[in-house]
Design an enzyme around this catalytic site. Structure first.
Site, PDB file in Angstrom:
ATOM      1  NE  ARG A 263      -1.732   1.914   3.518  1.00 34.67           N
ATOM      2  CZ  ARG A 263      -1.586   1.695   4.821  1.00 34.67           C
ATOM      3  NH1 ARG A 263      -2.208   0.705   5.411  1.00 34.67           N
ATOM      4  NH2 ARG A 263      -0.787   2.473   5.542  1.00 34.67           N
ATOM      5  CG  HIS A 267      -6.000   2.767   6.654  1.00 32.70           C
ATOM      6  ND1 HIS A 267      -6.175   1.470   6.228  1.00 32.70           N
ATOM      7  CD2 HIS A 267      -7.149   3.123   7.274  1.00 32.70           C
ATOM      8  CE1 HIS A 267      -7.379   1.059   6.570  1.00 32.70           C
ATOM      9  NE2 HIS A 267      -7.997   2.039   7.213  1.00 32.70           N
ATOM     10  CE1 TYR A 276       1.398   2.598   8.467  1.00 34.56           C
ATOM     11  CE2 TYR A 276       0.299   4.273   9.774  1.00 34.56           C
ATOM     12  CZ  TYR A 276       0.373   3.510   8.624  1.00 34.56           C
ATOM     13  OH  TYR A 276      -0.566   3.668   7.629  1.00 34.56           O
TER      14      TYR A 276
END
Length: 366
Positions: A263, A267, A276
């Site tokens: 990805r 998100h 992160y």
């Protein structure tokens, strides 16, 4: 465990390394037993991925402009999305997640209708029975059970229909996925489980989700043949899904496929991925771009000329411009839609809530 049982389970195991047909540099990869799609299919995959990415970037821009409430980008996952959908037959059904908008568009659903739910409307935007696409699923893994139930019903009725359900790596940690895999195996339901392992369940990396050698290995415990495939290789994804669809249609039951991909974007637009993961990781995966991989392969073989590539890009831009224009309108929302189609006969408590809301709105506009 008997020797016979052990030997009989070998066909369920995925390969140690992901199956592939085209390497990141565009050269061929030898995967015995996995046929290369035809030239026409390869070109269709390329067109679909270019169009899918342009749709994705346009949807992201619409979110920044306030035209969408939220948008979960699938940039970087084009090979898994397009490769899988183009392997379906017209009568098959797609059960997508919230991140699979480009897959739904590729299945033939009007892009504006696809984005209706993400605009904040109360319905999915399209009629599932008209396009063989279930509503996009926001709760993790619930679509897996929907697909198994649908597939089982089709099998009972003697229909030649296969259900493809798309999942993320995070969905494999949900109980619904366990139940879906178990029932699909017991019922030999015509279902293909495609797990797009993009590395993260929001901010949780795969290593904190499972200790399994791969997500594909999870199928073995249910008695389901499992496949590990390079999710950035559109040709390999298409070949693997097409084979699984054929097996399901022939009455051989479900297949679990793990497509290793990434990805690239956050998100959703509400997420800060820099909290992160570091940029070096993202850059590593950008170098494995699925569109560039297939473009290099097709160009080297003379199947994709500069003229044809320009035509593909121009069509993608035209589609994006059309989407942008049609989304640049204000929708009229009726608050009473919150209470419609919830119950056949509205209970008193819900009727009281509706009347209270309408009274507050009248007061606010008085």
């Amino acid at each position: 465990m008997s020797t016979t049982t052990r030997a009989g389970a070998q066909h369920l195991l995925p390969t140690a390394d992901p199956l592939g047909l085209i390497a990141p540099d565009g050269t061929l990869v030898d995967s015995p037993g996995l046929p290369m799609p035809s030239d026409d299919v390869l070109l269709a995959l390329y067109r679909g991925m270019v169009a899918g990415r342009r749709f994705d970037t346009q949807a992201t821009a619409l979110t920044k402009q306030g035209r969408l409430a939220v948008y979960p980008s699938a940039r970087g996952q084009e090979a898994a999305e397009i490769g899988a959908v183009l392997a379906l037959r017209p009568q098959d059904w797609l059960f997508p997640t919230y991140r699979d908008s480009m897959a739904v568009v590729t299945r033939g659903v009007d892009p504006v209708r696809v984005l209706t739910l993400l605009r904040g409307d109360w319905h999915s935007g399209y009629a599932p029975a008209e396009c063989n696409v279930a509503p996009q699923c926001t709760p993790l893994a619930t679509n897996s059970l929907h697909a198994v139930g649908f597939g089982h019903a089709a099998r009972v009725k003697g229909e030649d229909t296969v259900a493809l359900v798309m999942l993320g790596d995070g969905a494999t940690s949900e109980g619904d996925t366990h139940e879906a895999l178990n029932f699909a195996a017991v019922w030999r339901s015509p279902v293909v489980f495609l797990v797009q392992n993009n590395g993260y369940a929001i901010s949780v990396p795969l290593a904190k989700q499972t200790a399994a050698p791969s997500l594909a290995h999870k199928g073995v415990g249910y008695g389901i043949p499992s496949v590990l495939v390079d999710g950035n290789d559109a040709a390999a994804v298409h070949a693997v899904v097409e084979r699984a669809v054929a097996a399901a249609a022939a009455g051989e039951g479900p297949t679990l496929i793990e497509a290793l991909t990434y990805r690239v974007e956050a998100h959703t637009n509400a997420d800060d991925a820099t909290r992160y993961r570091d940029q070096d990781e993202v850059q590593t995966w950008l170098a494995r771009d699925p569109i560039a991989r297939l473009r290099t392969h097709l160009t080297a073989r003379g199947l994709l000329t500069d003229e044809l590539a320009a035509q593909v890009d121009a069509q993608a831009e035209a589609d994006a411009a059309s989407l942008r224009e049609r989304m640049n309108t204000d929708t009229e929302l009726d608050p009473r839609d919150l209470f419609r189609n919830v119950y056949a006969e509205q209970p008193p408590a819900l009727r009281d809530q509706e009347e209270q809301l309408l009274a507050e709105l009248r007061e606010a506009h008085s």
